[in-house]
Scaffold this motif. Structure first.
Motif, PDB file in Angstrom:
ATOM      1  N   ASP A 102      33.637   4.145 -24.365  1.00 40.93           N
ATOM      2  CA  ASP A 102      33.249   3.615 -23.108  1.00 40.93           C
ATOM      3  C   ASP A 102      33.967   4.578 -21.770  1.00 40.93           C
ATOM      4  OD1 ASP A 102      32.473   2.295 -20.854  1.00 40.93           O
ATOM      5  OD2 ASP A 102      32.803   0.137 -21.671  1.00 40.93           O
ATOM      6  N   LEU A 103      32.909   5.034 -21.086  1.00 43.41           N
ATOM      7  CA  LEU A 103      33.842   6.004 -19.840  1.00 43.41           C
ATOM      8  C   LEU A 103      33.972   5.048 -18.650  1.00 43.41           C
ATOM      9  CD1 LEU A 103      32.067   9.274 -20.390  1.00 43.41           C
ATOM     10  CD2 LEU A 103      34.363   8.743 -21.205  1.00 43.41           C
ATOM     11  N   GLY A 104      33.774   3.918 -18.585  1.00 44.35           N
ATOM     12  CA  GLY A 104      33.601   3.157 -17.296  1.00 44.35           C
ATOM     13  C   GLY A 104      35.179   3.246 -16.516  1.00 44.35           C
ATOM     14  N   LEU A 134      22.899  -1.017 -22.054  1.00 51.75           N
ATOM     15  CA  LEU A 134      23.088  -2.347 -21.874  1.00 51.75           C
ATOM     16  C   LEU A 134      23.817  -2.950 -23.056  1.00 51.75           C
ATOM     17  CD1 LEU A 134      19.622  -3.264 -20.044  1.00 51.75           C
ATOM     18  CD2 LEU A 134      21.891  -3.322 -19.070  1.00 51.75           C
ATOM     19  N   LYS A 135      24.819  -3.607 -22.891  1.00 49.42           N
ATOM     20  CA  LYS A 135      25.720  -4.421 -23.990  1.00 49.42           C
ATOM     21  C   LYS A 135      25.830  -5.734 -23.664  1.00 49.42           C
ATOM     22  CE  LYS A 135      28.427  -2.415 -26.462  1.00 49.42           C
ATOM     23  NZ  LYS A 135      29.652  -1.682 -26.999  1.00 49.42           N
ATOM     24  N   LEU A 136      25.705  -6.703 -24.769  1.00 45.79           N
ATOM     25  CA  LEU A 136      25.960  -8.134 -24.657  1.00 45.79           C
ATOM     26  C   LEU A 136      27.532  -8.364 -24.600  1.00 45.79           C
ATOM     27  CD1 LEU A 136      24.313 -10.491 -24.437  1.00 45.79           C
ATOM     28  CD2 LEU A 136      24.430 -10.831 -26.791  1.00 45.79           C
ATOM     29  N   GLN A 172      25.863  -3.390 -18.048  1.00 47.35           N
ATOM     30  CA  GLN A 172      25.521  -2.049 -18.396  1.00 47.35           C
ATOM     31  C   GLN A 172      26.856  -1.069 -18.430  1.00 47.35           C
ATOM     32  OE1 GLN A 172      22.701   0.235 -15.763  1.00 47.35           O
ATOM     33  NE2 GLN A 172      24.278   1.529 -15.340  1.00 47.35           N
ATOM     34  N   ARG A 173      26.939  -0.364 -19.338  1.00 47.40           N
ATOM     35  CA  ARG A 173      28.259   0.615 -19.683  1.00 47.40           C
ATOM     36  C   ARG A 173      27.682   2.000 -19.796  1.00 47.40           C
ATOM     37  NH1 ARG A 173      32.431  -2.402 -21.988  1.00 47.40           N
ATOM     38  NH2 ARG A 173      32.183  -4.687 -21.208  1.00 47.40           N
ATOM     39  N   GLN A 174      28.487   2.748 -19.463  1.00 47.50           N
ATOM     40  CA  GLN A 174      28.352   4.158 -19.398  1.00 47.50           C
ATOM     41  C   GLN A 174      29.050   4.671 -20.763  1.00 47.50           C
ATOM     42  OE1 GLN A 174      26.628   6.091 -17.594  1.00 47.50           O
ATOM     43  NE2 GLN A 174      26.110   4.536 -16.130  1.00 47.50           N
TER      44      GLN A 174
END
Length: 501
Positions: A308-310, A449-451, A463-465
């Protein structure tokens, strides 16, 4: 003293110098200041003797990288007759990695350029030029007999015929005018021979005019329906008896394999079945050789993880506000270096005999150039900051594309990173660069998109990058369990940039 050393030990000249009998014709007399030449001496002969001339300094094709076997002379930076000093740039040599400047090791005059600029495939140790000392006649310097101009490697010499026949050489089957020849697939050849059929009785429908298995089966069906008959070999005319040749052998099969198509002529439309040969540079040849060796001799194992690059993207935006420009790849390099420092068991290499623990953490970064893929090295990456890594990557990438990398800037390295994310690639696997044990293949970061759950435990879509990384590891030194732990630590470091400080 220096002059007498250069004179050598020729007995005649020594007799002239020490006054032995027979020196009167030369006219050497002893005076107050030592031996001198009298008026009757032939000074021109004395000055032109070869004993007074020093041997020229040979400029040989050097080995500028561990994998270099040949070199190309790109450009001469000095002309014949031009004075050179130690350290002056003589010429540019293209190695298997980059274009490197060859410097002079002595003072003197560039007397002879043996290998002209633009010459290719010059073997290591071949003579490419000569330097003489100042004051010597550089125009009449002679190329040493023991080292001549290197033969062109691109044109291999034809092997000499053996006086005794070693093995039987198949005689090429002569093509009878008026008959149509087909290129047959192996299955079609077997079917035609089994049913005594000829390919000329049918039509080839395969690519590039190949007579396929289906074409042969179609002929068999036509034979069974009586529409065609068996093809009987036509009796050959009686040949004139000749003396048997030691190389005479039996003829080849009924349908010999096709010859290689001819090379097409540049600038003209290509004929059907032809191809154009593309010249390969030294870099391309070495890359092909090393990739083949690596893929065939190194047992590759692969492990993949999504990161995850957030947090990284947020830190990057904050740095941009301070006019500090860094890329996601710079964070990846730093995260890999920090993880290698935490897990030194992965920072190893295989030298052919066993694993070696490396005391340094140097990251090789793959850079695509017109001549091929190069891997300049970020030295001691774990001790560098993100901005310092970014500056090093930019400078080395530019030198790699310009062909100006120095040998110490691309030789070595303990871990490689190849990033194709900027080309829109989601994920891929890379080939290990021996003797290194690992290479990390990085894809593009993409929205997913992740739950997730909020603070109250309610499920929601967020939403995750994400970015996908795949590590290729040498199973001889980094097994699957160690590679998995490395990726887990790498993921944790990249997703929490505070760990990279």
């Amino acid at each position: 003293m220096a002059a007498s050393w250069r004179l050598g030990c020729d007995p005649r000249l020594l007799r002239y110098l020490v006054g032995f009998p027979g020196c009167q014709s030369v006219g050497l007399v002893k005076g107050a200041l030592g031996w001198s030449v009298s008026r009757g001496a032939n000074w021109r002969w004395f000055h032109s003797t070869q004993w007074l001339r020093g041997d020229p300094i040979k400029i040989l094709m050097p080995s500028l990288s561990p994998t270099m076997e040949e070199g190309n002379v790109v450009k001469w930076l000095k002309k014949e007759g031009e004075a050179v000093s130690a350290g002056d740039a003589l010429c540019e040599i293209e190695t298997d990695k980059a274009v490197v400047t060859l410097d002079a090791s002595d003072d003197g005059i560039l007397a002879k350029i043996v290998v002209e600029e633009g010459s290719k495939n010059i073997r290591l140790g071949s003579l490419i030029g000569l330097i003489v000392e100042e004051g010597e006649d550089w125009k009449h310097v002679e190329i040493p007999k023991d080292v001549g101009p290197p033969p062109p490697v691109s044109k291999p010499s034809e092997p000499r015929p053996s006086p005794e026949p070693q093995i039987s050489i198949p005689v090429k089957k002569e093509h009878i005018p008026g008959t149509l020849r087909f290129r047959l697939s192996p299955a079609a050849r077997n079917i035609l021979e089994k049913h005594s059929l000829d390919a000329s009785q049918g039509t080839a429908t395969g690519p590039r005019g190949i007579f396929t298995k289906e074409d042969a089966l179609r002929l068999v069906q036509l034979k069974q329906t009586g529409k065609i008959t068996e093809s009987r070999p036509t009796p050959a005319p009686a040949a004139t008896p000749t003396a048997p040749s030691p190389l005479q052998t039996t003829a080849g099969p009924s349908y010999p394999r096709p010859m290689i198509p001819p090379v097409s002529t540049p600038g003209q439309p290509s004929a059907v079945g032809t191809f154009t040969e593309i010249p390969a540079s030294n870099i391309r040849r070495v890359i092909a050789k090393r990739l083949t060796e690596a893929k065939s001799t190194v047992p590759h194992a692969y492990a993949t993880a999504d990161c995850d690059l957030g947090a990284v993207l947020k830190v990057r935006q904050d740095l941009v506000k301070d006019d500090i420009k860094v890329s996601v790849n710079d964070f990846i390099i730093k995260a890999a270096a920090v993880t290698l420092k935490q897990m030194p068991d992965v920072n190893v290499s295989w030298d052919g005999e066993g694993p070696k623990q490396l005391p340094f953490i140097d990251i090789s970064v793959a850079v695509a150039t017109d001549k091929g893929l190069l891997t300049p090295i970020i030295k001691d990456a774990a001790a560098k900051g993100i901005q310092e890594i970014a500056d090093s990557v930019k400078a080395l990438s530019k030198k790699a594309r310009d062909g100006k990398l120095l040998p110490e800037e691309y030789q070595g390295g303990s871990f490689s990173i190849s990033n194709l994310g900027m080309f829109g690639i989601d994920e891929f696997t890379a080939v290990i660069n021996p003797p290194q044990a690992c290479i990390l293949a990085v894809g593009r970061f993409r929205p997913v998109l992740k739950l997730t759950e909020d603070e109250e435990g309610n499920a929601k879509l967020q939403q995750r990058q994400l970015i996908t990384v795949t590590m290729s590891s040498d199973s001889r030194v980094v097994d699957d369990e160690l590679a998995t732990r490395f990726l887990k630590s790498f993921k944790a470091n990249l997703e929490n940039p505070i760990r990279l400080a």
